[in-house]
Write an enzyme that holds these catalytic residues in place. Structure first.
Site, PDB file in Angstrom:
ATOM      1  N   ASP A 205       0.856  -1.186   0.000  1.00 19.04           N
ATOM      2  CA  ASP A 205       0.000   0.000   0.000  1.00 19.04           C
ATOM      3  C   ASP A 205       0.890   1.234   0.000  1.00 19.04           C
ATOM      4  O   ASP A 205       2.126   1.131  -0.083  1.00 19.04           O
ATOM      5  CB  ASP A 205      -0.933  -0.006   1.222  1.00 19.04           C
ATOM      6  CG  ASP A 205      -2.301   0.598   0.895  1.00 19.04           C
ATOM      7  OD1 ASP A 205      -2.342   1.675   0.270  1.00 19.04           O
ATOM      8  OD2 ASP A 205      -3.330   0.004   1.269  1.00 19.04           O
ATOM      9  N   PHE A 231      -0.296   0.588  -6.894  1.00 14.51           N
ATOM     10  CA  PHE A 231      -0.697  -0.636  -7.599  1.00 14.51           C
ATOM     11  C   PHE A 231      -1.100  -0.394  -9.046  1.00 14.51           C
ATOM     12  O   PHE A 231      -1.261  -1.344  -9.807  1.00 14.51           O
ATOM     13  CB  PHE A 231      -1.770  -1.416  -6.846  1.00 14.51           C
ATOM     14  CG  PHE A 231      -3.003  -0.656  -6.416  1.00 14.51           C
ATOM     15  CD1 PHE A 231      -3.770   0.065  -7.315  1.00 14.51           C
ATOM     16  CD2 PHE A 231      -3.429  -0.710  -5.097  1.00 14.51           C
ATOM     17  CE1 PHE A 231      -4.927   0.711  -6.926  1.00 14.51           C
ATOM     18  CE2 PHE A 231      -4.595  -0.061  -4.685  1.00 14.51           C
ATOM     19  CZ  PHE A 231      -5.345   0.652  -5.605  1.00 14.51           C
ATOM     20  N   HIS A 248     -13.781  -2.515  -6.760  1.00 14.97           N
ATOM     21  CA  HIS A 248     -15.064  -1.798  -6.819  1.00 14.97           C
ATOM     22  C   HIS A 248     -14.889  -0.280  -6.733  1.00 14.97           C
ATOM     23  O   HIS A 248     -15.823   0.462  -7.027  1.00 14.97           O
ATOM     24  CB  HIS A 248     -16.024  -2.322  -5.758  1.00 14.97           C
ATOM     25  CG  HIS A 248     -15.784  -1.817  -4.366  1.00 14.97           C
ATOM     26  ND1 HIS A 248     -16.757  -1.823  -3.396  1.00 14.97           N
ATOM     27  CD2 HIS A 248     -14.674  -1.314  -3.763  1.00 14.97           C
ATOM     28  CE1 HIS A 248     -16.271  -1.339  -2.273  1.00 14.97           C
ATOM     29  NE2 HIS A 248     -15.014  -1.021  -2.474  1.00 14.97           N
TER      30      HIS A 248
END
Length: 339
Positions: A205, A231, A248
């Site tokens: 992250d 990412f 999502h």
């Protein structure tokens, strides 16, 4: 009055009741914001007593709790005292599984205000967030510390109740390296490593997110590492890629970039496990259908059907091998390299 008029009145009453429904989450947010549930652990209290401990107005607090009691989170007794019910226990900050921070995130102005402007989405097919806040969600998120803190605490709170059953349902090979992509504070990876002693994990992250990770526990010593990065640029090498509540957030083009990065870094025989709500092809209620509108109004992503995932995976040189239920609103959509 004929049957047509009777049915028309019933329809009108139902629709008005549905339109008033937004006031319930507003009341739920108000109760969570002042922490009223934290003051009911020792038994029922009057609105006046609760108002003193929460610094609120007694009459207004009574009206909020009275509405919440209609759905069973609180209960008012004959003496006008309110108690916290078993169903409402997760509103406590120190509950075994607390969702107070999740409530504050879901009902934050960054979600609430765009939802009220959803007509914009219908008119131009774009998020309502930008016109309200002046920039896309994640740009605002990056420069506003308050929003970032609410989001990360809320996501951790929302995830705590679902991480263990999801980890138990994930098809992890023995001795695999699991990369938790956009894994936040590492709650899911923590559950996965504890449930599967042969696994090693990488929490991937942004640096400011990783600063709050939860993996540094004695029982996991030597089995995890942190990796900083974007990412959309690349992902670390690994065997299994976890993407929980990640795709999502993004449109198909962005999601495809992310999946291709995972596919490129994946070891032979690897797999991608997308953990999202999978919209069922029927008219039944499903939380994913509600979350889908939040994605539409505040972000640029959406919840997807199994058919949507099949198409998305194919474009990333993956094929959907199965959809695994988890006992939560989320499913595990497994993608393996195309034959």
């Amino acid at each position: 009055m004929n049957d047509c008029e009777t049915e028309g009145r019933r329809s009108a009453a139902l629709i008005v009741e549905e339109a008033l429904g937004f006031l319930y989450p507003a009341a739920l947010r108000a109760a969570a914001a002042v922490g009223v549930a934290d003051h009911l652990t020792d038994g029922p209290r009057t609105p006046g007593e609760l108002a003193k401990t929460t610094g609120t107005d007694a009459a207004s607090l009574h009206r909020v709790l009275r509405l919440l009691a209609t759905r069973g989170l609180f209960e008012e007794d004959a003496e006008g005292r309110f108690r916290l019910t078993e169903a409402g226990d997760a509103l406590r900050t120190d509950a075994p599984v607390s969702v107070r921070s999740a409530v504050l995130m879901i009902t934050d102005r960054t979600m609430w205000l765009p939802a009220g402007e959803m007509t914009r989405c219908l008119e131009d097919g774009a998020s309502a967030f930008g016109p309200i806040f002046g920039m896309p969600f994640f740009e605002y998120f990056a420069q506003d510390a308050r929003t970032a803190e609410i989001f990360h605490k809320g996501m951790a709170s929302m995830s705590d109740a679902e991480n263990q059953p999801i980890a138990d349902a994930c098809p992890f090979p023995e001795r695999a390296t699991v990369v938790d992509v956009g894994g936040g504070h590492g709650g899911l990876l923590l559950s996965a490593l504890r449930a599967n002693p042969s696994l090693k994990g990488i929490l991937y992250d942004r640096p400011h997110v990783l600063a709050g990770h939860r993996l540094d526990t004695p029982d996991l010593t030597g089995r995890w590492s942190l990796a900083e990065g974007d990412f959309f640029t690349s992902t670390p090498p690994g065997d299994v890629y976890l993407l929980k509540r990640i795709l999502h957030d993004w449109d198909d083009a962005q999601s495809l970039t992310l999946l291709r990065n995972c596919r490129r870094a994946m070891a032979p025989g690897g797999r991608v496990l997308v953990i999202d709500a999978v919209i069922p092809p029927d008219n039944a209620p499903h939380q994913g259908k509600t979350l889908d509108l939040m994605m539409m109004a505040s972000l640029v992503g959406r919840e997807r059907t199994a058919a949507d995932f099949t198409q998305l995976f194919a474009a990333a040189d993956l094929q959907l091998s199965r959809v695994i239920p988890t006992g939560t609103v989320l499913s595990i959509v497994e993608g393996v390299p195309s034959a």
